[in-house]
Design a protein around this motif. Structure first.
Motif, PDB file in Angstrom:
ATOM      1  N   PRO A 123       0.825  -1.225   0.000  1.00 15.61           N
ATOM      2  CA  PRO A 123       0.000   0.000   0.000  1.00 15.61           C
ATOM      3  C   PRO A 123       0.848   1.259   0.000  1.00 15.61           C
ATOM      4  N   LYS A 124       1.506   1.504  -1.127  1.00 12.06           N
ATOM      5  CA  LYS A 124       2.411   2.641  -1.245  1.00 12.06           C
ATOM      6  C   LYS A 124       1.643   3.890  -1.626  1.00 12.06           C
ATOM      7  N   ILE A 125       1.961   4.979  -0.968  1.00 11.54           N
ATOM      8  CA  ILE A 125       1.371   6.274  -1.295  1.00 11.54           C
ATOM      9  C   ILE A 125       2.473   7.313  -1.245  1.00 11.54           C
ATOM     10  N   PHE A 126       2.185   8.499  -1.743  1.00 14.56           N
ATOM     11  CA  PHE A 126       3.237   9.502  -1.895  1.00 14.56           C
ATOM     12  C   PHE A 126       3.396  10.414  -0.684  1.00 14.56           C
ATOM     13  N   ALA A 127       4.635  10.733  -0.375  1.00 12.75           N
ATOM     14  CA  ALA A 127       4.948  11.843   0.529  1.00 12.75           C
ATOM     15  C   ALA A 127       6.314  12.381   0.125  1.00 12.75           C
ATOM     16  N   ALA A 128       6.570  13.641   0.428  1.00  8.13           N
ATOM     17  CA  ALA A 128       7.923  14.169   0.343  1.00  8.13           C
ATOM     18  C   ALA A 128       8.703  13.600   1.521  1.00  8.13           C
ATOM     19  N   ILE A 129       9.852  12.992   1.242  1.00  7.69           N
ATOM     20  CA  ILE A 129      10.661  12.388   2.306  1.00  7.69           C
ATOM     21  C   ILE A 129      12.089  12.887   2.128  1.00  7.69           C
ATOM     22  N   GLU A 130      12.613  13.512   3.137  1.00  5.83           N
ATOM     23  CA  GLU A 130      13.963  14.086   3.061  1.00  5.83           C
ATOM     24  C   GLU A 130      15.039  12.997   2.999  1.00  5.83           C
ATOM     25  N   ALA A 143       8.848  13.339   6.918  1.00  3.24           N
ATOM     26  CA  ALA A 143       7.917  13.148   5.808  1.00  3.24           C
ATOM     27  C   ALA A 143       6.856  14.232   5.877  1.00  3.24           C
ATOM     28  N   SER A 144       6.489  14.758   4.709  1.00  9.70           N
ATOM     29  CA  SER A 144       5.483  15.818   4.665  1.00  9.70           C
ATOM     30  C   SER A 144       4.628  15.652   3.416  1.00  9.70           C
ATOM     31  N   PHE A 145       3.456  16.269   3.468  1.00 12.04           N
ATOM     32  CA  PHE A 145       2.548  16.230   2.321  1.00 12.04           C
ATOM     33  C   PHE A 145       2.164  17.651   1.961  1.00 12.04           C
ATOM     34  N   GLU A 146       2.555  18.091   0.796  1.00 14.86           N
ATOM     35  CA  GLU A 146       2.267  19.448   0.326  1.00 14.86           C
ATOM     36  C   GLU A 146       2.574  20.482   1.411  1.00 14.86           C
ATOM     37  N   GLY A 147       3.760  20.340   1.982  1.00 16.62           N
ATOM     38  CA  GLY A 147       4.252  21.326   2.932  1.00 16.62           C
ATOM     39  C   GLY A 147       3.894  21.068   4.377  1.00 16.62           C
ATOM     40  N   ASN A 148       3.089  20.049   4.661  1.00 15.91           N
ATOM     41  CA  ASN A 148       2.652  19.762   6.029  1.00 15.91           C
ATOM     42  C   ASN A 148       3.405  18.551   6.591  1.00 15.91           C
ATOM     43  N   THR A 149       4.277  18.815   7.548  1.00 14.01           N
ATOM     44  CA  THR A 149       5.037  17.735   8.193  1.00 14.01           C
ATOM     45  C   THR A 149       4.105  16.802   8.951  1.00 14.01           C
ATOM     46  N   PHE A 150       4.254  15.495   8.745  1.00 15.83           N
ATOM     47  CA  PHE A 150       3.446  14.576   9.569  1.00 15.83           C
ATOM     48  C   PHE A 150       4.277  13.544  10.302  1.00 15.83           C
ATOM     49  N   LEU A 151       5.545  13.423   9.981  1.00 15.35           N
ATOM     50  CA  LEU A 151       6.384  12.458  10.687  1.00 15.35           C
ATOM     51  C   LEU A 151       7.821  12.957  10.715  1.00 15.35           C
TER      52      LEU A 151
ATOM     53  N   ALA C 128       9.963  26.584   0.920  1.00 14.64           N
ATOM     54  CA  ALA C 128       8.918  26.007   0.085  1.00 14.64           C
ATOM     55  C   ALA C 128       7.607  26.658   0.493  1.00 14.64           C
ATOM     56  N   ILE C 129       6.877  27.196  -0.464  1.00 12.98           N
ATOM     57  CA  ILE C 129       5.607  27.871  -0.179  1.00 12.98           C
ATOM     58  C   ILE C 129       4.569  27.317  -1.140  1.00 12.98           C
ATOM     59  N   GLU C 130       3.523  26.764  -0.604  1.00 14.67           N
ATOM     60  CA  GLU C 130       2.478  26.154  -1.425  1.00 14.67           C
ATOM     61  C   GLU C 130       1.687  27.197  -2.214  1.00 14.67           C
ATOM     62  N   ASP C 131       1.278  26.831  -3.402  1.00 18.01           N
ATOM     63  CA  ASP C 131       0.244  27.596  -4.089  1.00 18.01           C
ATOM     64  C   ASP C 131      -1.001  27.604  -3.205  1.00 18.01           C
ATOM     65  N   PHE C 145      10.530  24.348   5.443  1.00 14.87           N
ATOM     66  CA  PHE C 145      11.946  24.304   5.067  1.00 14.87           C
ATOM     67  C   PHE C 145      12.433  22.866   5.159  1.00 14.87           C
ATOM     68  N   GLU C 146      12.801  22.315   4.024  1.00 18.58           N
ATOM     69  CA  GLU C 146      13.277  20.929   3.961  1.00 18.58           C
ATOM     70  C   GLU C 146      12.346  19.981   4.724  1.00 18.58           C
ATOM     71  N   GLY C 147      11.058  20.136   4.449  1.00 16.72           N
ATOM     72  CA  GLY C 147      10.060  19.221   4.990  1.00 16.72           C
ATOM     73  C   GLY C 147       9.480  19.613   6.333  1.00 16.72           C
ATOM     74  N   ASN C 148       9.978  20.687   6.934  1.00 14.80           N
ATOM     75  CA  ASN C 148       9.512  21.109   8.262  1.00 14.80           C
ATOM     76  C   ASN C 148       8.607  22.336   8.153  1.00 14.80           C
ATOM     77  N   THR C 149       7.331  22.143   8.399  1.00 10.29           N
ATOM     78  CA  THR C 149       6.369  23.248   8.360  1.00 10.29           C
ATOM     79  C   THR C 149       6.688  24.279   9.436  1.00 10.29           C
ATOM     80  N   PHE C 150       6.729  25.555   9.068  1.00  5.47           N
ATOM     81  CA  PHE C 150       6.906  26.565  10.123  1.00  5.47           C
ATOM     82  C   PHE C 150       5.836  27.634  10.112  1.00  5.47           C
ATOM     83  N   LEU C 151       5.015  27.680   9.073  1.00  5.56           N
ATOM     84  CA  LEU C 151       3.957  28.686   9.049  1.00  5.56           C
ATOM     85  C   LEU C 151       2.769  28.150   8.244  1.00  5.56           C
ATOM     86  N   SER C 152       1.578  28.184   8.869  1.00  3.46           N
ATOM     87  CA  SER C 152       0.353  27.797   8.163  1.00  3.46           C
ATOM     88  C   SER C 152      -0.586  28.990   8.144  1.00  3.46           C
ATOM     89  N   LEU C 153      -1.137  29.257   6.981  1.00  4.00           N
ATOM     90  CA  LEU C 153      -2.052  30.388   6.812  1.00  4.00           C
ATOM     91  C   LEU C 153      -3.390  29.892   6.291  1.00  4.00           C
TER      92      LEU C 153
END
Lengths: 265, 265, 265, 265
Positions: A123-130, A143-151, C128-131, C145-153
């Motif tokens: 069950p592979k899905i996408f995330a940005a992984i440093e 790991a983050s998804f569209e700028g949101n860190t989750f792990l 990194a700044i999301e559309d 920054f490199e996967g670490n969220t620091f600001l949510s709007l």
């Protein structure tokens, strides 16, 4: 007109041609760096995620990060993954196999995701992984998804593992049974076209290893931050971390054996 | 233990839960900008890519770029795609449908790729695809794989389409039958578990349109630059561009109807 | 040998040639979507970040997000930015100007960062700044920054602004004085080669606007997660949010006037 | 009010605080993989790019790719660069130094670009640069700008370098004088605020090396594909490749010495 040939394998888009499968095919990842976190958790809640046919061997959550490079089937390209799995036994009508059941695998490239899902039900899905950040004896990734860190994953104070203990680790990691569950829905959402457990055998030639203190930090996301994954992150984040084992770092050659993957019964 | 429920739909990983499918479900892309290139090409060579059951309506290659934003099912996120298709008729035992057959669709996010492949057999694969660069009356974009450009698209001298002609375009784009061929191999490469044509109905509410001169430039890649796609690019790049129609730009609301997708017979 | 010409302007690398500057030069961003958050904060702490010559007009922190597209000087390409500024007055020996002082500007492309820093002292750095994610009347974006969220709007419940109020907004945003402080260190860290306030005049042609509820969420990062920016994020995150004004969304043509930028005295 | 302190160094944004410079500061890149291509070219055309004070030592273009990881000042993060330089001598009123003059350096992260430009005049600009793809004895990478490939680098048939020859390479790469030219324009394009040659000393501890056949392929871009760099790519692509030396691959610890950087006279 394009015709499918019986002795060939295909992947979508199929109509540009298939290939003759090599039954002894092995996929080499010649430079694999692995971080492995294991923590005990609630047995009942964990068991709720195992489909029929599987039973929990130990109430453990395994989070394996791999930075894979020099990957032959990608002509030497690379990708990173985070695999969340549990020790499980498959007990079917015909097969009885011990291994690890993949709850979810995040990968930072699409190509391995497609093959893994469609051919082996992983069950592979996408995330940005440093890539690993390596500073003194410390290792960091996330790991983050569209700028949101989750792990966020850390290892600090890495100490080399040598001698007898290293030999044991090599033996333990030599073979691995990874379980997936392939589910393909019918068109229009009318039930399943395919729903089946699959065994995906893998190997590793471990070269060196380190032990350290590990930190795993889940950050739950709101549905609007990750509409199709937030419930997975929530489910995993809510599993209690009862006891964290030392985190292990290893460098290895990882070898996948898709030709030996098979549907379990 | 996790149990599948009959009235629910699932996507891997399935064991975190499914959802009850809404049979009237429509997926809205509220801000879709489309560039459409059409060129006539060699009939026989093009027909070679159509699987059994499909026949060519016209020997045309259609390259459709979409910059999709405000996508409801992604909570307002966005992605870009390049769809290469041909006008085709499906003539089966039961069904007879006219539409366009998707030869390949590149998309720059994994998530829509997964659903498209697994549920509707649309042969989506990954590429980096630029947002539209818009400068004076000119539009530019391109597709690349791990840094290697393989397709450049331009539109120059865009002129607004109005009145009767716009009304015609609106009518023509209102409904669209997109054909895919879903192929899922058996474990270990022993033939197909699924191999079937699928119809995926779509709609568009076209708001405004422009006409201009279009340029399509394919750049073939070496196998080591794109191991799993170079043969697709080669096949498309070798199709002759006999006559290029004016390129059309449109702004629309695109609406997908996955609940009405169905396997053709 | 390469020779600098007196009537030309250069940017590193200079030795591939310069250009004759157009004194009336204006940079058009033909599709600019702006989110503006303003909150009152602690006067003394905020004033601590203003260099000599500047004084605080109001104790407000302004967070401006811009999704800039159809940017002429980038041949129609795009980038996103988040500008954090304060209302300030410059009172020097010669000049007295009201405007906003840029505390920091994050941008998701390098190219505008270089020009902004070197020519006008705007303290631009990368994130990194999301559309914009746009879903129903809600808008979401974030910076990491490199996967670490620091600001949510977030902006929720957007309501259109019309009539007299829109006219006022147009008038207020027509002209803007942005202040930067250009600092270039000497080689080897021995003090400053340049240290000077700069005025960068800008304009905007506002087309339409919306008002809604805004949420700003700072997440502090550890030094190892963002070694060169964590102290900036910490400084901003620690400023109290005393009162948040309604968040404003606007669509505009943004126009920069670098030819009128000048060192203040 | 923010006050600059004389004994501190700053980087924009300066007003969040500076740091006391360590005169012995060395920046360690603990895992640096380098590919070095050298080809002889036209002496006169190459010399045209050297500013006053520099003269060509040999008519050679050096293209150095570095995959830098475990970078201490980035807390263990990584970036890739492609440096194009020529062997040059600085002969000024006071200084006479041999080294290499940086014509241009592409890097795939903004942060090192900023410091390199502002503190040492190295003409760093942004490009997407792939990690090394390593397949059998072959290495591949490329540089692109917003999806447009402009440079492809290959090394094939890598053979290990040992013994006396390796020792020589270690000695040759131990110290390196990199020249930049720092140019900061005045506000509004009225000439230069700073225009000066700078020496940036660097070291490398070479660990191992390989020799192979190298291929360098430039692809010129249209101005609309890369508005601020196309002329640089054109200038370099038009330099004839008269004779290509064997390409060298090395693994090293790279050490930068910004504290010893100084303006040349």
């Amino acid at each position: 007109m394009f015709k499918f040939e019986d002795n060939k394998s295909y992947q979508m888009p199929a109509h540009f041609g298939g290939w003759v499968y090599d039954p002894g095919q092995e996929l080499y990842y010649r430079d694999a760096v692995n971080l492995t976190y294991i923590y005990s958790t609630d047995r009942d809640r964990l068991a709720d995620y195992l489909p029929e046919g599987f039973e929990l061997i130990r109430p453990e959550l395994i989070i394996g990060y791999m930075q894979g490079r020099e990957i032959d089937w990608m002509a030497g390209s690379c990708y990173n993954l985070i695999e969340v799995s549990v020790p499980a036994r498959f007990q079917g009508k015909r097969d009885r196999v011990d291994g690890v059941f993949a709850l979810v695998v995040w990968e930072n490239k699409t190509e391995p995701i497609l093959g893994g899902r469609e051919q082996t039900g992983i069950p592979k899905i996408f995330a940005a992984i440093e890539d690993l950040h390596i500073f003194q004896q410390n290792y960091f990734t996330n790991a983050s998804f569209e700028g949101n860190t989750f792990l966020s994953l850390e290892m600090t104070g890495a100490q080399s593992v040598e001698g007898q203990e290293l030999a044991q680790m090599k033996a333990l990691s030599a073979d691995r049974n990874l379980f997936g569950w392939r589910y393909i829905s019918s068109g229009g959402g009318h039930g399943a076209e395919l729903s089946q457990p699959i065994l995906y055998p893998q190997k590793a030639e471990l070269k060196s290893a380190w032990r350290g203190r590990g930190t795993v930090q889940w950050t739950q996301l709101k549905p609007e931050q990750n509409p199709s994954q937030w419930h997975i992150i929530k489910a995993l984040a809510e599993l209690p971390m009862i006891e964290m084992a030392p985190v292990m770092l290893s460098k290895a050659v990882a070898i996948l054996k898709p030709a030996q993957a098979r549907v379990l019964e």
